[in-house]
Design a protein around this motif. Structure first.
Motif, PDB file in Angstrom:
ATOM      1  N   LYS A  14       0.849  -1.190   0.000  1.00 52.68           N
ATOM      2  CA  LYS A  14       0.000   0.000   0.000  1.00 52.68           C
ATOM      3  C   LYS A  14       0.879   1.232   0.000  1.00 52.68           C
ATOM      4  N   VAL A  15       0.365   2.273  -0.629  1.00 55.99           N
ATOM      5  CA  VAL A  15       1.004   3.588  -0.645  1.00 55.99           C
ATOM      6  C   VAL A  15       0.274   4.394   0.418  1.00 55.99           C
ATOM      7  N   GLU A  16       1.022   4.862   1.404  1.00 52.96           N
ATOM      8  CA  GLU A  16       0.413   5.594   2.520  1.00 52.96           C
ATOM      9  C   GLU A  16       1.439   6.542   3.112  1.00 52.96           C
ATOM     10  N   GLY A  17       1.042   7.772   3.318  1.00 54.36           N
ATOM     11  CA  GLY A  17       1.912   8.747   3.950  1.00 54.36           C
ATOM     12  C   GLY A  17       1.899   8.603   5.460  1.00 54.36           C
ATOM     13  N   ASP A  18       3.017   8.944   6.079  1.00 54.04           N
ATOM     14  CA  ASP A  18       3.121   8.977   7.531  1.00 54.04           C
ATOM     15  C   ASP A  18       4.347   9.824   7.871  1.00 54.04           C
ATOM     16  N   ALA A  77       8.366   8.431   7.534  1.00 56.16           N
ATOM     17  CA  ALA A  77       8.447   7.085   6.973  1.00 56.16           C
ATOM     18  C   ALA A  77       8.373   7.138   5.453  1.00 56.16           C
ATOM     19  N   ASP A  78       8.989   6.164   4.808  1.00 58.10           N
ATOM     20  CA  ASP A  78       8.808   6.022   3.368  1.00 58.10           C
ATOM     21  C   ASP A  78       7.367   5.575   3.121  1.00 58.10           C
ATOM     22  N   PRO A  79       6.802   5.922   1.975  1.00 65.03           N
ATOM     23  CA  PRO A  79       5.368   5.709   1.774  1.00 65.03           C
ATOM     24  C   PRO A  79       4.936   4.360   1.215  1.00 65.03           C
ATOM     25  N   ILE A  80       5.784   3.342   1.272  1.00 65.77           N
ATOM     26  CA  ILE A  80       5.407   2.008   0.790  1.00 65.77           C
ATOM     27  C   ILE A  80       5.426   1.039   1.970  1.00 65.77           C
ATOM     28  N   TRP A  81       4.315   0.316   2.130  1.00 69.76           N
ATOM     29  CA  TRP A  81       4.101  -0.555   3.282  1.00 69.76           C
ATOM     30  C   TRP A  81       3.586  -1.916   2.831  1.00 69.76           C
ATOM     31  N   CYS A  82       3.826  -2.931   3.650  1.00 68.70           N
ATOM     32  CA  CYS A  82       3.151  -4.210   3.457  1.00 68.70           C
ATOM     33  C   CYS A  82       1.693  -3.988   3.853  1.00 68.70           C
ATOM     34  N   ASN A  83       0.785  -4.378   3.007  1.00 69.46           N
ATOM     35  CA  ASN A  83      -0.628  -4.163   3.285  1.00 69.46           C
ATOM     36  C   ASN A  83      -1.164  -5.139   4.331  1.00 69.46           C
ATOM     37  N   GLN A  84      -0.363  -6.132   4.722  1.00 68.40           N
ATOM     38  CA  GLN A  84      -0.838  -7.103   5.706  1.00 68.40           C
ATOM     39  C   GLN A  84      -0.207  -6.891   7.082  1.00 68.40           C
ATOM     40  N   CYS A  85       1.104  -6.829   7.164  1.00 65.41           N
ATOM     41  CA  CYS A  85       1.748  -6.728   8.479  1.00 65.41           C
ATOM     42  C   CYS A  85       2.129  -5.292   8.847  1.00 65.41           C
ATOM     43  N   GLY A  86       2.098  -4.377   7.874  1.00 68.75           N
ATOM     44  CA  GLY A  86       2.425  -2.987   8.153  1.00 68.75           C
ATOM     45  C   GLY A  86       3.901  -2.661   8.093  1.00 68.75           C
ATOM     46  N   CYS A  87       4.717  -3.585   7.648  1.00 71.62           N
ATOM     47  CA  CYS A  87       6.150  -3.341   7.507  1.00 71.62           C
ATOM     48  C   CYS A  87       6.370  -2.159   6.553  1.00 71.62           C
ATOM     49  N   ASN A  88       7.235  -1.238   6.944  1.00 69.68           N
ATOM     50  CA  ASN A  88       7.553  -0.084   6.112  1.00 69.68           C
ATOM     51  C   ASN A  88       8.797  -0.405   5.290  1.00 69.68           C
ATOM     52  N   PHE A  89       8.703  -0.215   3.969  1.00 72.78           N
ATOM     53  CA  PHE A  89       9.811  -0.528   3.071  1.00 72.78           C
ATOM     54  C   PHE A  89      10.601   0.714   2.697  1.00 72.78           C
ATOM     55  N   LEU A 143       5.604  -1.360 -11.344  1.00 70.19           N
ATOM     56  CA  LEU A 143       5.766  -2.711 -10.802  1.00 70.19           C
ATOM     57  C   LEU A 143       5.062  -3.749 -11.667  1.00 70.19           C
ATOM     58  N   ASP A 144       4.373  -3.298 -12.666  1.00 74.50           N
ATOM     59  CA  ASP A 144       3.850  -4.125 -13.752  1.00 74.50           C
ATOM     60  C   ASP A 144       3.162  -5.415 -13.309  1.00 74.50           C
ATOM     61  N   GLY A 145       2.223  -5.288 -12.367  1.00 78.43           N
ATOM     62  CA  GLY A 145       1.429  -6.444 -11.974  1.00 78.43           C
ATOM     63  C   GLY A 145       2.099  -7.430 -11.035  1.00 78.43           C
ATOM     64  N   ARG A 146       3.316  -7.154 -10.609  1.00 74.28           N
ATOM     65  CA  ARG A 146       4.011  -8.091  -9.707  1.00 74.28           C
ATOM     66  C   ARG A 146       3.466  -8.045  -8.285  1.00 74.28           C
ATOM     67  N   TYR A 147       2.774  -6.945  -7.945  1.00 69.72           N
ATOM     68  CA  TYR A 147       2.222  -6.757  -6.610  1.00 69.72           C
ATOM     69  C   TYR A 147       0.799  -6.230  -6.715  1.00 69.72           C
ATOM     70  N   LYS A 148      -0.011  -6.597  -5.737  1.00 71.75           N
ATOM     71  CA  LYS A 148      -1.319  -5.979  -5.580  1.00 71.75           C
ATOM     72  C   LYS A 148      -1.068  -4.703  -4.780  1.00 71.75           C
ATOM     73  N   ILE A 149      -1.521  -3.567  -5.297  1.00 64.79           N
ATOM     74  CA  ILE A 149      -1.182  -2.277  -4.688  1.00 64.79           C
ATOM     75  C   ILE A 149      -2.457  -1.471  -4.459  1.00 64.79           C
ATOM     76  N   LYS A 150      -2.558  -0.888  -3.263  1.00 65.30           N
ATOM     77  CA  LYS A 150      -3.691  -0.017  -2.957  1.00 65.30           C
ATOM     78  C   LYS A 150      -3.173   1.282  -2.366  1.00 65.30           C
ATOM     79  N   PHE A 151      -4.032   2.279  -2.385  1.00 66.68           N
ATOM     80  CA  PHE A 151      -3.707   3.570  -1.788  1.00 66.68           C
ATOM     81  C   PHE A 151      -4.518   3.735  -0.518  1.00 66.68           C
ATOM     82  N   SER A 152      -3.869   4.183   0.532  1.00 67.82           N
ATOM     83  CA  SER A 152      -4.534   4.453   1.810  1.00 67.82           C
ATOM     84  C   SER A 152      -4.469   5.959   2.058  1.00 67.82           C
ATOM     85  N   PRO A 153      -5.566   6.675   1.779  1.00 71.98           N
ATOM     86  CA  PRO A 153      -5.546   8.130   1.930  1.00 71.98           C
ATOM     87  C   PRO A 153      -5.513   8.565   3.386  1.00 71.98           C
TER      88      PRO A 153
END
Length: 115
Positions: free
Chosen positions: A14-18, A21-33, A92-102
């Protein structure tokens, strides 16, 4: 990408600002990449980094309140985030499922004070 999920790898981002932190996160565990660990173009990394540094500009952190026109600033930030999310999907050309968290911080305020 390696994360803290049980399987230690994710294909859901997921793309999410905070703040700070960098704005890319695991959408399941919340790990920040770290943006440098993701195969984006330098241009997209720059755009995401700039967008992330603007997170929370609609809040006066010292007074713990939203600034004048803060809701509009947050809305624009969310529009830019949604746009960048589409760019992430393309690169990322379909390699990941990606969502935006406003951001919804503005909704957390009542009478300009944080609830």
């Amino acid at each position: 990408m390696k994360c803290f999920c049980e399987q230690q790898e994710t294909y859901e981002l997921k793309v999410e600002g905070d703040v700070g932190a960098d704005p890319i996160w695991c959408n399941q565990c919340g790990c920040n990449f770290d943006l440098d660990d993701i195969p984006f173009s330098k241009e997209l990394k720059r755009e995401l980094s700039e967008w992330a540094t603007k997170y929370g500009e609609w809040i006066d952190w010292d007074l713990d309140q939203i600034i004048e026109n803060g809701a509009e600033i947050e809305e624009e930030h969310n529009r830019q985030g949604a746009y960048l999310t589409e760019k992430v999907k393309l690169e990322l050309d379909g390699r990941y499922k990606i969502k935006f968290s406003p951001s919804s911080m503005g909704r957390s305020y009542s009478n300009n004070k944080l609830l």
